[in-house]
Motif scaffolding. Structure first.
Motif, PDB file in Angstrom:
ATOM      1  N   PHE A  85       0.818  -1.201   0.000  1.00  9.79           N
ATOM      2  CA  PHE A  85       0.000   0.000   0.000  1.00  9.79           C
ATOM      3  C   PHE A  85       0.861   1.264   0.000  1.00  9.79           C
ATOM      4  O   PHE A  85       1.949   1.298   0.590  1.00  9.79           O
ATOM      5  N   GLU A  86       0.328   2.304  -0.625  1.00  9.09           N
ATOM      6  CA  GLU A  86       1.043   3.575  -0.737  1.00  9.09           C
ATOM      7  C   GLU A  86       1.383   4.181   0.612  1.00  9.09           C
ATOM      8  O   GLU A  86       2.344   4.956   0.734  1.00  9.09           O
ATOM      9  N   GLU A  87       0.601   3.858   1.642  1.00 10.12           N
ATOM     10  CA  GLU A  87       0.856   4.412   2.973  1.00 10.12           C
ATOM     11  C   GLU A  87       2.183   3.937   3.559  1.00 10.12           C
ATOM     12  O   GLU A  87       2.701   4.529   4.513  1.00 10.12           O
ATOM     13  N   LEU A  88       2.717   2.848   3.011  1.00  7.93           N
ATOM     14  CA  LEU A  88       3.981   2.285   3.492  1.00  7.93           C
ATOM     15  C   LEU A  88       5.081   2.561   2.471  1.00  7.93           C
ATOM     16  O   LEU A  88       4.867   2.444   1.265  1.00  7.93           O
ATOM     17  N   LYS A  89       6.244   2.885   2.956  1.00  8.56           N
ATOM     18  CA  LYS A  89       7.369   3.275   2.093  1.00  8.56           C
ATOM     19  C   LYS A  89       8.246   2.076   1.776  1.00  8.56           C
ATOM     20  O   LYS A  89       8.653   1.338   2.675  1.00  8.56           O
ATOM     21  N   VAL A  90       8.536   1.873   0.485  1.00  9.33           N
ATOM     22  CA  VAL A  90       9.557   0.904   0.091  1.00  9.33           C
ATOM     23  C   VAL A  90      10.911   1.579   0.276  1.00  9.33           C
ATOM     24  O   VAL A  90      11.240   2.540  -0.420  1.00  9.33           O
ATOM     25  N   SER A 130       8.817   0.421   5.572  1.00  6.92           N
ATOM     26  CA  SER A 130       8.456   0.963   6.874  1.00  6.92           C
ATOM     27  C   SER A 130       7.282   1.921   6.718  1.00  6.92           C
ATOM     28  O   SER A 130       6.942   2.342   5.606  1.00  6.92           O
ATOM     29  N   GLY A 131       6.665   2.255   7.839  1.00 11.14           N
ATOM     30  CA  GLY A 131       5.587   3.237   7.814  1.00 11.14           C
ATOM     31  C   GLY A 131       4.618   3.055   8.958  1.00 11.14           C
ATOM     32  O   GLY A 131       4.652   2.057   9.693  1.00 11.14           O
ATOM     33  N   ASN A 132       3.749   4.034   9.116  1.00  7.78           N
ATOM     34  CA  ASN A 132       2.690   3.932  10.121  1.00  7.78           C
ATOM     35  C   ASN A 132       1.633   2.940   9.672  1.00  7.78           C
ATOM     36  O   ASN A 132       1.213   2.943   8.515  1.00  7.78           O
ATOM     37  N   THR A 133       1.212   2.089  10.568  1.00  6.75           N
ATOM     38  CA  THR A 133       0.229   1.067  10.226  1.00  6.75           C
ATOM     39  C   THR A 133      -1.131   1.698   9.950  1.00  6.75           C
ATOM     40  O   THR A 133      -1.477   2.731  10.534  1.00  6.75           O
ATOM     41  N   ILE A 134      -1.878   1.086   9.058  1.00 13.59           N
ATOM     42  CA  ILE A 134      -3.256   1.501   8.808  1.00 13.59           C
ATOM     43  C   ILE A 134      -4.113   1.006   9.967  1.00 13.59           C
ATOM     44  O   ILE A 134      -4.052  -0.166  10.345  1.00 13.59           O
ATOM     45  N   VAL A 159      -4.037  -7.806  13.756  1.00 11.78           N
ATOM     46  CA  VAL A 159      -4.258  -7.297  12.402  1.00 11.78           C
ATOM     47  C   VAL A 159      -5.253  -8.198  11.689  1.00 11.78           C
ATOM     48  O   VAL A 159      -5.328  -9.402  11.945  1.00 11.78           O
ATOM     49  N   SER A 160      -6.050  -7.602  10.807  1.00  6.34           N
ATOM     50  CA  SER A 160      -6.968  -8.351   9.939  1.00  6.34           C
ATOM     51  C   SER A 160      -7.005  -7.637   8.596  1.00  6.34           C
ATOM     52  O   SER A 160      -6.931  -6.404   8.543  1.00  6.34           O
ATOM     53  N   TRP A 169      -0.189  -4.229   4.971  1.00  5.90           N
ATOM     54  CA  TRP A 169       0.764  -4.186   6.081  1.00  5.90           C
ATOM     55  C   TRP A 169       2.083  -4.913   5.816  1.00  5.90           C
ATOM     56  O   TRP A 169       3.038  -4.718   6.563  1.00  5.90           O
ATOM     57  N   TRP A 170       2.161  -5.687   4.726  1.00  3.88           N
ATOM     58  CA  TRP A 170       3.460  -6.287   4.390  1.00  3.88           C
ATOM     59  C   TRP A 170       3.559  -6.516   2.885  1.00  3.88           C
ATOM     60  O   TRP A 170       2.551  -6.763   2.220  1.00  3.88           O
ATOM     61  N   PRO A 171       4.766  -6.396   2.312  1.00  9.84           N
ATOM     62  CA  PRO A 171       4.940  -6.543   0.859  1.00  9.84           C
ATOM     63  C   PRO A 171       4.835  -8.005   0.446  1.00  9.84           C
ATOM     64  O   PRO A 171       5.454  -8.883   1.053  1.00  9.84           O
ATOM     65  N   ASN A 172       4.058  -8.277  -0.602  1.00  9.60           N
ATOM     66  CA  ASN A 172       3.873  -9.646  -1.064  1.00  9.60           C
ATOM     67  C   ASN A 172       3.254  -9.617  -2.459  1.00  9.60           C
ATOM     68  O   ASN A 172       2.877  -8.566  -2.967  1.00  9.60           O
ATOM     69  N   LYS A 173       3.139 -10.782  -3.057  1.00 10.56           N
ATOM     70  CA  LYS A 173       2.379 -10.931  -4.297  1.00 10.56           C
ATOM     71  C   LYS A 173       0.920 -11.098  -3.868  1.00 10.56           C
ATOM     72  O   LYS A 173       0.469 -12.188  -3.560  1.00 10.56           O
TER      73      LYS A 173
END
Length: 546
Positions: A85-90, A130-134, A159-160, A169-173
């Motif tokens: 998600f865009e809210e989290l920084k790669v 990294s980033g602030n969690t949704i 988390v759900s 909340w985590w990078p994946n396919k």
């Protein structure tokens, strides 16, 4: 757990008769397509293994860490897509010790490799982020983190993300068609707290003076929205169940203030449930990883081998019977329903979220199976009939494909009624049990489609349910059985959206029951005691023509 019954109940009382049409098509964006489509940048690789390694700063609601992707090239690969998600920084993407260039488009991230990875080659890269969690506004109906505290004031976090997306909340396919084969989940939490994730706890270690890392290993394929973390100062107690595949470990993680209530509630529900479910659906699918119930600040979710529990140690659904029959008040809805997903949703998984009826329809049906195991077959059928009051017939059960969009919430009660009608039409409980167990054997630990499931039922039963499932899944309204009577002779036919719709139905004639085989053409039958279709076991509309 997707949009569980609470949302359905809010609107069920407004259910009205609808016209014979499909719901209007929604408009979808480029972001929806990137999220929901298995495009060339996703279909070119098969994910084999993840190592998710994160640290949660609870005070600041901040997550940081990495995820290792091990994959096999299905085609020659120069570029591929993963999701975050865009809210989290790669922060960076590392490949063979060097940073890879990447670009974002909405919540999709595209990376370019320095040279082509040939078909059949296994390779890997690591994403740091990294980033602030949704924050979930109303978990689990919307996705994100839930932050709460126990009675001692200690943090309680979970988390759900079903439907919302694991990439929140985590990078994946992040496409349901490709389950990772196995996975390590490492979560660092403040000292004095525990993290519970999927699979088996392999080790713990101090990562710095203030944090402890919990390392969990998942040895089976797992879909992305099932991956979880649960953080609290948990009490842990154990049990075991002598099941079809041997000794199944039962581990329970609950808030310390609820330990006594948890022991009573879990002991009353879990073993009878496994006895029922293994009998009907086959062995629990994840023996190596064991079974866990984990108390969460939200109602519940079917996280594989770590089922989230938040039903407040009440029978029913937060103390209510969703069927209105009284049959749902002698067992804990969340334990039974969410564990039913271990077979239907976690073992058998739909390739596209549009086919989520496979998860939710069958799992709602598992509730009736549990009722039947406790109170008899007639009681199970009454439970299924009772949950019809929650059906809205607002839009099709099947959602649009390729855009990460599920269909109507009717997939729960209407889907369960469809499956119960299938059993009624087959009219052979030995064969029906073989079908339910066969589905889990045939489609377990992989992803499947509606076509796969219906095809298996057709082949195994020797009956053709294609048009039946087409009507109930792809149209919002149910078929109408029209009839008209003259003397002792009754004419009857189906009115439905599906061309040449065909479905047998049982009718009551005095003390006897008989079958009729309506089509879209008028047929007739001579009856002494009137035309009385079995509306207890068939969810159809009956209309008399004068």
């Amino acid at each position: 757990m997707q949009k569980k019954y609470a949302l359905i109940l809010l609107f069920a009382c407004l259910c009205t008769k609808v016209s014979f049409s499909q719901a209007p098509k929604a408009l979808f964006s480029r972001a929806d397509t990137l999220r929901g489509t298995l495009n060339e940048f996703r279909s070119s690789y098969d994910i084999n293994y993840y190592h998710l390694n994160v640290k949660l700063d609870i005070d600041n609601k901040f997550i940081s860490g990495s995820n290792l992707f091990k994959f096999t090239a299905v085609n020659d690969i120069k570029s591929l897509q993963f999701d975050l998600f865009e809210e989290l920084k790669v922060e960076k993407v590392i490949y063979k010790g060097a940073e890879l260039p990447f670009k974002r488009e909405f919540n999709a991230v595209f990376i370019d490799f320095p040279s082509t990875i040939k078909k059949g080659i296994t390779d890997e890269f690591t994403v740091f982020y990294s980033g602030n969690t949704i924050i979930a506004k109303r978990a689990p109906w919307d996705g994100g983190f839930s932050y709460a505290k126990d009675k001692q004031g200690k943090p309680w976090v979970a988390v759900s993300c079903q439907g919302f997306g694991a990439s929140s909340w985590w990078p994946n396919k992040d496409h349901q068609s490709d389950e990772v084969d196995s996975m390590m989940i490492s979560v660092s939490v403040p000292k004095g707290l525990m993290n519970v994730s999927n699979g088996r706890l392999l080790s713990t270690k101090n990562t710095d003076p203030n944090y402890t890392q919990y390392n969990w290993f998942v040895s089976y394929p797992i879909n992305n929205y099932n991956v979880t973390l649960n953080i609290a100062d948990y009490a842990h107690f154990k049990d075991s169940y002598a099941g079809e595949n041997g000794n199944l470990t039962l581990d329970y993680y609950v808030l310390k203030e609820n330990l006594e209530k948890a022991q009573k509630q879990f002991n009353a529900n879990v073993k009878p449930m496994f006895k029922s479910f293994e009998n009907w659906f086959g062995p629990y699918p994840f023996y190596r990883d064991g079974f866990k119930l984990v108390e969460t600040p939200y109602l519940g979710m079917e996280h594989q081998s770590a089922v989230a529990y938040g039903n407040k140690y009440l029978n029913g659904y937060l103390g209510r019977d969703l069927s209105g029959t009284g049959l749902g008040m002698s067992w804990d809805y969340i334990i039974i329903h969410e564990t039913g997903h271990e077979w239907f949703g976690n073992n058998i998984t739909s390739k596209d979220i549009a086919d989520m009826w496979i998860h939710e329809g069958f799992t709602t049906y598992t509730e009736a199976i549990f009722v039947e195991s406790r109170d008899g077959k007639e009681a199970g059928a009454r439970y299924i009939e009772g949950i019809r009051k929650n059906i809205r017939n607002d839009k099709p059960i099947t959602g649009p494909y390729g855009v990460n969009q599920e269909g109507s919430g009717d997939m729960y009660p209407k889907g369960a009624n469809l499956i119960h009608m299938t059993r009624t039409i087959i009219d052979d409980d030995k064969k029906w049990r073989e079908i339910l167990r066969g589905l889990n054997s045939e489609f377990g630990l992989k992803t499947s489609t509606t076509k796969d499931i219906i095809g298996f039922i057709n082949r195994t039963s020797g009956k053709d349910f294609t048009k039946v499932y087409d009507q109930y899944l792809n149209y919002k309204n149910i078929p109408i059985l029209e009839y008209k009577t003259s003397g002792k002779q009754t004419q009857y036919r189906w009115i439905a959206n599906v061309k040449d719709f065909y479905m047998p139905i049982r009718i009551n004639s005095g003390e006897k029951q008989t079958w009729i085989y309506p089509t879209s053409e008028w047929k007739k039958i001579a009856l002494k005691n009137g035309f009385k279709p079995d509306l207890n076991n068939f969810y159809v509309e009956l209309k008399e023509l004068k």
